[in-house]
Design an enzyme around this catalytic site. Structure first.
Site, PDB file in Angstrom:
ATOM      1  N   ASP A  13      45.384  42.350  76.122  1.00 17.39           N
ATOM      2  CA  ASP A  13      44.681  41.740  75.111  1.00 17.39           C
ATOM      3  C   ASP A  13      45.625  40.532  74.558  1.00 17.39           C
ATOM      4  O   ASP A  13      45.399  40.418  73.239  1.00 17.39           O
ATOM      5  CB  ASP A  13      44.072  42.736  74.203  1.00 17.39           C
ATOM      6  CG  ASP A  13      43.169  43.700  75.160  1.00 17.39           C
ATOM      7  OD1 ASP A  13      42.590  43.312  75.964  1.00 17.39           O
ATOM      8  OD2 ASP A  13      43.055  44.837  74.465  1.00 17.39           O
ATOM      9  N   LYS A  16      45.750  36.351  77.268  1.00 19.52           N
ATOM     10  CA  LYS A  16      45.804  35.520  78.769  1.00 19.52           C
ATOM     11  C   LYS A  16      44.665  34.921  79.082  1.00 19.52           C
ATOM     12  O   LYS A  16      44.853  33.666  79.564  1.00 19.52           O
ATOM     13  CB  LYS A  16      46.008  36.841  79.609  1.00 19.52           C
ATOM     14  CG  LYS A  16      47.235  37.743  79.180  1.00 19.52           C
ATOM     15  CD  LYS A  16      47.321  38.877  80.136  1.00 19.52           C
ATOM     16  CE  LYS A  16      46.497  39.833  80.230  1.00 19.52           C
ATOM     17  NZ  LYS A  16      46.284  40.601  79.003  1.00 19.52           N
ATOM     18  N   GLY A  40      39.619  42.846  80.419  1.00 16.19           N
ATOM     19  CA  GLY A  40      38.561  41.964  79.727  1.00 16.19           C
ATOM     20  C   GLY A  40      39.224  40.644  79.084  1.00 16.19           C
ATOM     21  O   GLY A  40      39.936  40.791  77.994  1.00 16.19           O
ATOM     22  N   HIS A  41      39.133  39.509  79.843  1.00 13.46           N
ATOM     23  CA  HIS A  41      39.796  38.308  79.409  1.00 13.46           C
ATOM     24  C   HIS A  41      38.662  37.314  78.514  1.00 13.46           C
ATOM     25  O   HIS A  41      37.657  36.979  79.237  1.00 13.46           O
ATOM     26  CB  HIS A  41      40.299  37.664  80.383  1.00 13.46           C
ATOM     27  CG  HIS A  41      41.457  38.480  80.960  1.00 13.46           C
ATOM     28  ND1 HIS A  41      42.152  37.782  82.048  1.00 13.46           N
ATOM     29  CD2 HIS A  41      41.918  39.669  80.623  1.00 13.46           C
ATOM     30  CE1 HIS A  41      43.229  38.822  82.352  1.00 13.46           C
ATOM     31  NE2 HIS A  41      43.053  39.987  81.527  1.00 13.46           N
ATOM     32  N   GLN A 223      46.246  43.021  82.036  1.00 14.95           N
ATOM     33  CA  GLN A 223      47.057  44.147  81.380  1.00 14.95           C
ATOM     34  C   GLN A 223      48.262  43.674  80.790  1.00 14.95           C
ATOM     35  O   GLN A 223      48.299  42.212  80.620  1.00 14.95           O
ATOM     36  CB  GLN A 223      47.177  45.403  81.937  1.00 14.95           C
ATOM     37  CG  GLN A 223      46.027  46.312  82.276  1.00 14.95           C
ATOM     38  CD  GLN A 223      45.041  45.713  83.505  1.00 14.95           C
ATOM     39  OE1 GLN A 223      45.616  45.621  84.639  1.00 14.95           O
ATOM     40  NE2 GLN A 223      43.756  45.583  83.414  1.00 14.95           N
TER      41      GLN A 223
HETATM   42  P1  GDP Z   1      43.322  39.119  77.300  1.00 10.80           P
HETATM   43  O1  GDP Z   1      42.949  40.319  77.760  1.00 10.80           O
HETATM   44  O2  GDP Z   1      44.803  38.874  77.174  1.00 10.80           O
HETATM   45  O3  GDP Z   1      42.663  37.790  77.708  1.00 10.80           O
HETATM   46  O4  GDP Z   1      42.874  38.992  75.559  1.00 10.80           O
HETATM   47  P2  GDP Z   1      41.390  39.515  75.202  1.00 10.80           P
HETATM   48  O5  GDP Z   1      40.430  38.481  75.608  1.00 10.80           O
HETATM   49  O6  GDP Z   1      41.070  40.831  75.479  1.00 10.80           O
HETATM   50  O7  GDP Z   1      41.728  39.385  73.453  1.00 10.80           O
HETATM   51  C1  GDP Z   1      42.243  38.280  72.777  1.00 10.80           C
HETATM   52  C2  GDP Z   1      41.239  38.077  71.849  1.00 10.80           C
HETATM   53  O8  GDP Z   1      41.694  37.130  70.815  1.00 10.80           O
HETATM   54  C3  GDP Z   1      40.042  37.444  72.492  1.00 10.80           C
HETATM   55  O9  GDP Z   1      38.789  37.715  71.584  1.00 10.80           O
HETATM   56  C4  GDP Z   1      40.201  35.940  72.066  1.00 10.80           C
HETATM   57  O10 GDP Z   1      38.991  35.196  72.114  1.00 10.80           O
HETATM   58  C5  GDP Z   1      40.884  35.905  70.798  1.00 10.80           C
HETATM   59  N1  GDP Z   1      41.765  35.001  70.513  1.00 10.80           N
HETATM   60  C6  GDP Z   1      42.782  34.424  71.803  1.00 10.80           C
HETATM   61  N2  GDP Z   1      43.406  33.580  71.089  1.00 10.80           N
HETATM   62  C7  GDP Z   1      43.459  33.597  69.711  1.00 10.80           C
HETATM   63  C8  GDP Z   1      44.003  32.940  68.482  1.00 10.80           C
HETATM   64  O11 GDP Z   1      44.995  32.364  68.806  1.00 10.80           O
HETATM   65  N3  GDP Z   1      43.444  33.453  67.324  1.00 10.80           N
HETATM   66  C9  GDP Z   1      42.394  34.144  67.181  1.00 10.80           C
HETATM   67  N4  GDP Z   1      42.071  34.118  65.863  1.00 10.80           N
HETATM   68  N5  GDP Z   1      41.732  34.711  68.365  1.00 10.80           N
HETATM   69  C10 GDP Z   1      42.382  34.370  69.510  1.00 10.80           C
HETATM   70  P1  IMO Z   2      43.614  43.043  79.498  1.00  5.89           P
HETATM   71  O1  IMO Z   2      43.722  42.395  81.014  1.00  5.89           O
HETATM   72  C1  IMO Z   2      44.545  46.658  76.984  1.00  5.89           C
HETATM   73  C2  IMO Z   2      44.641  50.448  78.731  1.00  5.89           C
HETATM   74  C3  IMO Z   2      43.729  51.439  78.364  1.00  5.89           C
HETATM   75  C4  IMO Z   2      44.570  52.630  78.530  1.00  5.89           C
HETATM   76  C5  IMO Z   2      45.545  52.484  79.702  1.00  5.89           C
HETATM   77  C6  IMO Z   2      44.868  53.149  81.093  1.00  5.89           C
HETATM   78  O2  IMO Z   2      42.123  42.726  78.829  1.00  5.89           O
HETATM   79  O3  IMO Z   2      44.635  42.806  78.707  1.00  5.89           O
HETATM   80  P2  IMO Z   2      43.019  52.386  82.546  1.00  5.89           P
HETATM   81  O4  IMO Z   2      41.642  52.110  82.571  1.00  5.89           O
HETATM   82  O5  IMO Z   2      43.712  50.934  83.134  1.00  5.89           O
HETATM   83  O6  IMO Z   2      43.475  53.491  83.560  1.00  5.89           O
HETATM   84  O7  IMO Z   2      43.630  52.794  81.253  1.00  5.89           O
HETATM   85  O8  IMO Z   2      45.422  50.853  79.781  1.00  5.89           O
HETATM   86  N1  IMO Z   2      44.365  49.077  79.378  1.00  5.89           N
HETATM   87  C7  IMO Z   2      44.158  47.972  78.787  1.00  5.89           C
HETATM   88  N2  IMO Z   2      44.647  47.480  77.432  1.00  5.89           N
HETATM   89  N3  IMO Z   2      44.084  45.450  77.875  1.00  5.89           N
HETATM   90  C8  IMO Z   2      43.621  45.587  79.170  1.00  5.89           C
HETATM   91  O9  IMO Z   2      43.316  44.748  80.018  1.00  5.89           O
HETATM   92  C9  IMO Z   2      43.820  47.004  79.452  1.00  5.89           C
HETATM   93  N4  IMO Z   2      43.495  47.548  80.670  1.00  5.89           N
HETATM   94  C10 IMO Z   2      43.992  48.807  80.619  1.00  5.89           C
HETATM   95  O10 IMO Z   2      43.071  51.160  77.239  1.00  5.89           O
HETATM   96  O11 IMO Z   2      45.628  52.974  77.539  1.00  5.89           O
HETATM   97 MG    MG Z   3      41.551  41.989  77.357  1.00  6.78          MG
END
Ligand code: GDP
Ligand code: IMO
Ligand code: MG
Length: 439
Positions: A13, A16, A40-41, A223
């Site tokens: 999270d 990416k 979840g991206h 991840q």
């Molecule tokens: P990922 O799994 O690595 O793609 O990250 P996620 O999408 O799960 O979580 C990142 C969250 O932060 C999302 O809700 C993005 O929209 C938000 N986000 C990304 N970059 C920034 C930033 O620079 N500032 C803020 N405030 N939010 C951001």
């Molecule tokens: P993105 O790509 C954050 C975590 C779960 C749990 C562990 C194992 O959005 O960064 P699983 O369901 O994979 O067997 O769970 O990994 N986890 C993540 N945490 N971002 C993710 O993906 C994750 N995918 C799995 O919360 O701790």
């Molecule tokens: Mg994510």
């Protein structure tokens, strides 16, 4: 041209999705090498939010080919929902390709993931409950169903009948759950297969052809480093290899093809699920980071645990991924703080520890040694150049670059595409120092 791996440098999270979307404007192909619908991206473009679980974050560019690679595990139901969601938003999906050797997540995988978590009780991993561990376990046990089996009805019937009867024993006898009806599952999955068949390709060959044509290829990790099955905080990890080497395995390419590896890290740290987290904040500041950063899981909606930036983990991510540079995200979330702490080393049983201990029980005993930096207490979200940043914010970034001995290529200050400072374009720019501690 450059082939670039984007990976998460923390516990997932990190942003990416945003960074991949941003770099995709210069990419011809975006590959998702590993993971499944646990990911979840999030991408925000002109106020519209896209949440992607399996489809690469290059999909918003109609010319860019997006490949779901061999190392992924695919839940066809969720993938079809994701495709529909994109179609509803008028996003073209004809440039999506699915590896025929990726594994398929079946209903029994989800049931077993959730049942085993329940049985673990206090020792639970805190998985996403999406069947990821059991799908990869079947792959290793060599009882998995691959996409190539899914799209061949005779093959699918034979394999699923055998496998479901086998899994039913575990569901009924071990977990006291109702058995699955093989015929119902077979029918459901034959329907999914028909819908997905047009997208299925030999992904390794397709990527190789792109390499030969000197196209720009982006590999979008899911991840993060500390969730890596081999190199993360085992057993509190996922079941694939999110580190840079995993991108080669999951895509079916050789490491010599990769020009650069970019690590994405938040300006602080978050973690979802169980497991040790040395810099975790339990009080008011943790709440503040969570609220300002909207730290709720994209896939499960769970509240993310928040803490200060951990430089020990950062250095570890540099090491195991061979990072060339970093994208630091969510700097804006720190805007209001009067002071900011950064973990520079751990205290382990009274001794200073500068390196991430690969021994899980040692890591669980580590407590952070902090350095405190002044905050900037003003908004950074409209900054577009390094010079626009308050001095303290720039000093904070330089401190991180020095601590991890890696330059910073991108700084993100908000969820939208434009809320970004590109210090140097990691795809087109020369391979040299970007934002370093010396600037
Ligand atoms: P990922 O799994 O690595 O793609 O990250 P996620 O999408 O799960 O979580 C990142 C969250 O932060 C999302 O809700 C993005 O929209 C938000 N986000 C990304 N970059 C920034 C930033 O620079 N500032 C803020 N405030 N939010 C951001
Ligand atoms: P993105 O790509 C954050 C975590 C779960 C749990 C562990 C194992 O959005 O960064 P699983 O369901 O994979 O067997 O769970 O990994 N986890 C993540 N945490 N971002 C993710 O993906 C994750 N995918 C799995 O919360 O701790
Ligand atoms: Mg994510």
């Amino acid at each position: 041209m450059a082939n670039v791996i984007v990976i998460g440098a923390q516990w997932g999270d990190e942003g990416k999705g945003k960074i991949t979307d941003l770099l995709s404007r210069s990419a011809d192909v975006v590959v998702r090498p590993q993971g499944g619908v646990n990911a979840g991206h999030t991408i925000v473009v002109q106020g519209q939010t896209f949440k992607l679980h399996l489809i690469p974050s290059g999909i918003l560019y109609p010319e860019t080919e997006c490949i779901i690679g061999s190392g992924t595990v695919i839940d066809p139901k969720v993938l079809l929902e994701e495709l529909q969601q994109l179609k509803n938003l008028n996003v073209a999906t004809d440039n999506l390709f699915i590896s025929q050797t990726a594994h398929v997540t079946m209903p029994y995988h989800r049931l077993l993931d959730q049942a085993s978590e329940q049985r673990r009780g206090e020792k639970k991993i805190g998985t996403t409950g999406r069947g990821i561990g059991p799908t990869y376990a079947d792959k290793s046990e060599r009882t998995g169903i691959r996409v190539v089996d899914l799209i061949n009805p005779d093959e699918l019937k034979e394999k699923l009948e055998w496998t479901i009867n086998y899994k039913n024993v575990i569901l009924e006898k071990l977990y006291n759950l109702d058995p699955l009806d093989p015929q119902v599952v077979i029918e459901e999955y034959i329907d999914y297969a028909e819908q997905l068949k047009p997208y299925v390709v030999d992904s390794s060959l397709k990527i190789y052809e792109a390499i030969q044509q000197k196209k720009n290829i982006l590999f979008e990790g899911a991840q993060g480093t500390l969730l890596d099955l081999d190199h993360g905080t085992y057993p509190y990890v996922t079941s694939s290899n999110p580190i840079a080497g995993g991108a080669c395995v999951g895509s079916g390419i050789g490491p010599t093809v990769v020009d650069r590896v970019i690590g994405v890290a938040k300006a602080y740290t978050t973690r979802v699920g169980e497991g040790p987290f040395p810099t975790e904040l339990h009080g008011e500041i943790g709440e503040q980071l969570c609220d300002r950063g909207a730290e709720f899981g994209t896939t499960t909606g769970r509240r993310r645990r928040c803490g200060w930036f951990d430089g020990v983990i950062g250095r570890y991510a540099v090491r195991v991924n061979g990072l060339d540079c970093l994208a630091i995200t969510k700097l804006d979330v720190l805007d209001e703080l009067a002071e900011i702490k950064v973990c520079v080393a751990y205290d382990l049983d009274g001794k200073r520890c500068d390196h991430f201990p690969s021994n899980a029980s040692e890591f669980a005993r580590c407590t952070p040694i902090y350095e405190t930096l002044p905050g900037w207490q003003q908004s950074t979200e409209n900054c577009r150049k390094l010079e626009d940043l308050p001095k303290e914010a720039l000093d904070y970034l330089k401190f991180l670059a020095e601590l991890m001995d890696v330059p910073i290529a991108i700084v993100s200050l908000g969820a939208s595409r434009d809320q970004t400072i590109i210090v140097e374009d990691p795809i087109h720019g020369p391979k040299r120092a970007l934002l370093t501690s010396n600037q």
